[in-house]
Design a protein around this motif. Sequence first.
Motif, PDB file in Angstrom:
ATOM      1  N   GLU A   3       6.916   5.275 -25.030  1.00 50.39           N
ATOM      2  CA  GLU A   3       6.307   6.522 -25.343  1.00 50.39           C
ATOM      3  C   GLU A   3       5.253   5.708 -24.477  1.00 50.39           C
ATOM      4  OE1 GLU A   3       9.084   8.710 -27.889  1.00 50.39           O
ATOM      5  OE2 GLU A   3       7.210   7.244 -29.089  1.00 50.39           O
ATOM      6  N   ARG A  57       3.044  12.755 -27.632  1.00 56.14           N
ATOM      7  CA  ARG A  57       4.234  11.783 -27.353  1.00 56.14           C
ATOM      8  C   ARG A  57       4.579  12.550 -26.264  1.00 56.14           C
ATOM      9  NH1 ARG A  57       5.356   7.404 -31.048  1.00 56.14           N
ATOM     10  NH2 ARG A  57       4.206   7.421 -33.457  1.00 56.14           N
ATOM     11  N   THR A  58       5.534  11.449 -24.762  1.00 53.86           N
ATOM     12  CA  THR A  58       5.561  11.754 -23.640  1.00 53.86           C
ATOM     13  C   THR A  58       6.451  10.373 -23.632  1.00 53.86           C
ATOM     14  OG1 THR A  58       4.154  10.952 -22.738  1.00 53.86           O
ATOM     15  CG2 THR A  58       3.414  13.241 -23.456  1.00 53.86           C
ATOM     16  N   PRO A  59       7.021  11.013 -22.836  1.00 55.01           N
ATOM     17  CA  PRO A  59       8.137   8.950 -22.424  1.00 55.01           C
ATOM     18  C   PRO A  59       7.126   8.852 -21.263  1.00 55.01           C
ATOM     19  CG  PRO A  59       9.610  11.215 -22.112  1.00 55.01           C
ATOM     20  CD  PRO A  59       8.505  11.859 -22.657  1.00 55.01           C
ATOM     21  N   GLY A  99       2.378   8.284 -18.647  1.00 58.92           N
ATOM     22  CA  GLY A  99       3.098   7.105 -18.871  1.00 58.92           C
ATOM     23  C   GLY A  99       3.401   6.004 -17.209  1.00 58.92           C
TER      24      GLY A  99
END
Length: 229
Positions: free
Chosen positions: A115, A138-140, A147
């Motif tokens: 993440e 939170r993001t991938p 990211g």
Amino acid sequence: MTEQSTGRTQVGSQTLARGLRALLSVVESPNGVTIQQLATELGVHRSIAYRLLQTLADFGFVSQSADSFYRAGPRLATLADAYLPTLRELAIPVMREVADELGCTVSLFVANGAEAVSIELVEPTTTSHHIAFKAGMRTPINRGAAGYALLAAGPQVAGEPAEVALARERGYATSVGEIEIGCYGVAAPIPNCSPRACLNLITYREDQAKAAEASILNAARQVGEALPA
């Protein structure tokens, strides 16, 4: 999210794990949680949920309001300030300058496993129309500008998105609609930083995103140059 639904093997203390889940539930709930809501979420009896919340309240991590909802407590501010203080102290003035110059929200992301996690956020003071979200988002790590920038700060790995290679070549990453529909993202990795970190700008306007590319790249380099060796 019940303990059974996490799909993770419980290795450590079950009580501690429940307490941490309770804390995250409170922090991530915009309006707070009640004892019954937490009990349902964790899949435990109301008495257990009450003891968890009361213990967190005793330490100042949560506080109970008159409406019986538990919300984030003042002790959390101390924890937040303790995480990467030098990086945040150096980044915030630079982020504020870019945010005000471009009229967009700028955030500081760090890599955390699979993440990208926002640990600091600066909103522009020059306009009231901008995208806003809370620190802690939170993001991938394999999706979105932040990211891609974080992956670009590391070595090439098999199967990484093509956008990561492009980010290494240009020094910054871009994305459109990958985290939020219609949202443009521009992010640049901060050099010489451990853990890997990046500055990320978000906007609904394509022209702002395009204008931000050089500014975000220069801002990230500025923060990296200021970091201690």
